[in-house]
Design an enzyme around this catalytic site. Structure first.
Site, PDB file in Angstrom:
ATOM      1  N   ARG A 229      -1.549  -7.805   4.653  1.00  0.00           N
ATOM      2  CA  ARG A 229      -2.343  -6.387   4.927  1.00  0.00           C
ATOM      3  C   ARG A 229      -1.508  -5.268   4.273  1.00  0.00           C
ATOM      4  O   ARG A 229      -0.315  -5.201   4.733  1.00  0.00           O
ATOM      5  CB  ARG A 229      -2.716  -6.399   6.466  1.00  0.00           C
ATOM      6  CG  ARG A 229      -3.885  -7.440   6.611  1.00  0.00           C
ATOM      7  CD  ARG A 229      -5.247  -6.993   6.225  1.00  0.00           C
ATOM      8  NE  ARG A 229      -6.471  -7.556   6.706  1.00  0.00           N
ATOM      9  CZ  ARG A 229      -6.822  -8.606   6.006  1.00  0.00           C
ATOM     10  NH1 ARG A 229      -6.389  -9.021   4.713  1.00  0.00           N
ATOM     11  NH2 ARG A 229      -7.998  -9.356   6.490  1.00  0.00           N
ATOM     12  N   ASP A 253      -1.556  -6.727  -3.684  1.00  0.00           N
ATOM     13  CA  ASP A 253      -2.970  -7.038  -3.577  1.00  0.00           C
ATOM     14  C   ASP A 253      -3.729  -6.152  -2.470  1.00  0.00           C
ATOM     15  O   ASP A 253      -4.879  -6.383  -2.514  1.00  0.00           O
ATOM     16  CB  ASP A 253      -3.223  -8.351  -3.661  1.00  0.00           C
ATOM     17  CG  ASP A 253      -4.711  -8.745  -3.955  1.00  0.00           C
ATOM     18  OD1 ASP A 253      -5.016  -8.123  -5.043  1.00  0.00           O
ATOM     19  OD2 ASP A 253      -5.182  -9.761  -3.377  1.00  0.00           O
ATOM     20  N   GLU A 258      -7.237   0.318   3.008  1.00  0.00           N
ATOM     21  CA  GLU A 258      -8.295  -0.697   3.267  1.00  0.00           C
ATOM     22  C   GLU A 258      -8.546  -1.135   4.829  1.00  0.00           C
ATOM     23  O   GLU A 258      -9.316  -1.852   5.146  1.00  0.00           O
ATOM     24  CB  GLU A 258      -8.025  -2.150   2.453  1.00  0.00           C
ATOM     25  CG  GLU A 258      -8.136  -1.766   0.898  1.00  0.00           C
ATOM     26  CD  GLU A 258      -7.930  -3.271   0.379  1.00  0.00           C
ATOM     27  OE1 GLU A 258      -8.558  -3.949  -0.144  1.00  0.00           O
ATOM     28  OE2 GLU A 258      -6.607  -3.645   0.314  1.00  0.00           O
ATOM     29  N   HIS A 284      -7.125  -6.430  -4.532  1.00  0.00           N
ATOM     30  CA  HIS A 284      -7.574  -7.475  -3.301  1.00  0.00           C
ATOM     31  C   HIS A 284      -8.330  -8.477  -3.900  1.00  0.00           C
ATOM     32  O   HIS A 284      -9.330  -8.885  -3.397  1.00  0.00           O
ATOM     33  CB  HIS A 284      -8.381  -6.772  -2.375  1.00  0.00           C
ATOM     34  CG  HIS A 284      -8.370  -7.379  -1.040  1.00  0.00           C
ATOM     35  ND1 HIS A 284      -8.156  -6.654   0.137  1.00  0.00           N
ATOM     36  CD2 HIS A 284      -7.909  -8.778  -0.539  1.00  0.00           C
ATOM     37  CE1 HIS A 284      -8.022  -7.330   1.217  1.00  0.00           C
ATOM     38  NE2 HIS A 284      -8.082  -8.568   0.794  1.00  0.00           N
ATOM     39  N   ILE A 285      -7.717  -9.369  -4.906  1.00  0.00           N
ATOM     40  CA  ILE A 285      -8.389 -10.519  -5.435  1.00  0.00           C
ATOM     41  C   ILE A 285      -7.473 -11.873  -5.172  1.00  0.00           C
ATOM     42  O   ILE A 285      -7.744 -12.935  -5.595  1.00  0.00           O
ATOM     43  CB  ILE A 285      -8.260 -10.407  -7.019  1.00  0.00           C
ATOM     44  CG1 ILE A 285      -6.988 -10.151  -7.518  1.00  0.00           C
ATOM     45  CG2 ILE A 285      -9.318  -9.299  -7.487  1.00  0.00           C
ATOM     46  CD1 ILE A 285      -6.560 -10.206  -9.085  1.00  0.00           C
TER      47      ILE A 285
END
Length: 318
Positions: A229, A253, A258, A284-285
């Site tokens: 995170r 990522d 977020e 974020h993949i």
């Protein structure tokens, strides 16, 4: 028939699973609905498939008076107020395992890309390649000391993929280590690492865990990868460590912007961090393979079916 809402675009196969249960609505494109549009849909929704873009709190729940089931297409619930859901009698489920393998693969990809300087090397070829030159010497994973912060399912999957490269693995986790990955205190884990991979959930204890003090423990030039995170890593401290040379590279990522549950989260990613040449970023993949995302949505749809039928949800958290 029930009113079912997915807060992001879903696969046609997922919609086909949900349509026998009731009317289904979701955004047509890749962007979520505006807050006004979302409130309009939530007013009638009895079941919602939630995604990373959602922040479900008491105010959100107030706009969904008929809601019975919140099936999250997520591994973690840090953007869901579970206490507020319980208070309103809303059943909540996660999808804890289906994101693990693809996210672990991306962690290895980011580490390799950073270690072998793929971003600047690619740019050099595009700028005009004249043949081999003695440059872009990076870190090989054979014999590299890699610390994995967080030795849960994701950390274990990362360790399993790094071990065949010949990495010397250790980690940090209050719950203890793995059979082949000893757990050390944070200071010891950082001090003995050529590279660190952050695979931590966001909790009060992990927020900002990798801060300036932790980064100062790294050997000069060590690499850092974050696929847990965003807010587990202090991005301002990372930028300072990159500038000082303490940190040899940073790949991520996930980003602090977020983490919707944090009122003081940054509005975006610092332009200076984005511009730094020793960085490698993906949007974020971690779980973004077709097979994984279809399976994740199918699992969330199954929880919606169970919840609307009055059955217990699989992987329920509220």
């Amino acid at each position: 028939m029930a009113s079912i809402l997915a807060t992001m675009r879903i696969f046609p196969q997922t919609r086909a699973l949900l349509e026998p249960l009731g009317s289904v609505a979701h955004p047509a494109g890749d962007e979520p609905w505006s807050p006004t549009e979302l409130r309009g849909h939530l007013a009638e929704a009895e079941a919602v498939m939630a995604f990373m873009t959602d922040r479900v709190d008491a105010a959100w729940l107030e706009t969904a008076p008929r809601l019975k089931v919140l099936a999250c297409a997520l591994k973690g619930a840090d953007n869901i107020d579970l206490a507020a859901c319980r208070a309103r009698g809303v059943a909540v489920s996660l999808v804890p395992d289906l994101l693990t393998a693809p996210t672990a693969e991306l962690a290895v990809a980011l580490l390799l890309g950073l270690a072998r300087q793929l971003r600047p090397a690619d740019a050099a070829v595009r700028a005009g390649f004249l043949g081999w030159r003695p440059q872009f010497y990076g870190l090989g994973l054979q014999g590299a000391r890699v610390a994995i912060l967080g030795l849960g399912r994701l950390g274990a999957a990362i360790a399993a993929r790094l071990a065949p490269f010949g990495c010397i693995l250790h980690g940090m986790d209050p719950a203890g280590g793995l059979p082949d990955v000893p757990a050390l205190p944070l200071a010891a884990a950082m001090a003995d690492a050529d590279a660190v991979v952050v695979a931590l959930p966001l909790t009060p204890a992990t927020r900002g865990l990798v801060d300036a003090a932790a980064l100062a423990l790294l050997p000069p030039g060590a690499l850092l990868v974050n696929i847990g995170r965003g807010s587990t890593v202090d991005e301002a401290a990372v930028l300072a460590a990159l500038r000082s040379g303490r940190l040899g590279g940073y790949a991520a990522d996930v980003f602090g912007m977020e983490d919707w549950a944090l009122a003081d989260r940054p509005a975006g990613i610092a332009s200076e961090l984005l511009a730094h040449p020793a960085t490698l970023f993906t949007p974020h993949i971690g779980s973004a393979t077709l097979a994984a995302r279809r399976a994740i949505e199918a699992a969330a749809a199954a929880n919606i079916a169970d919840g609307l039928a009055g059955l217990p949800l699989r992987d329920a958290v509220a």
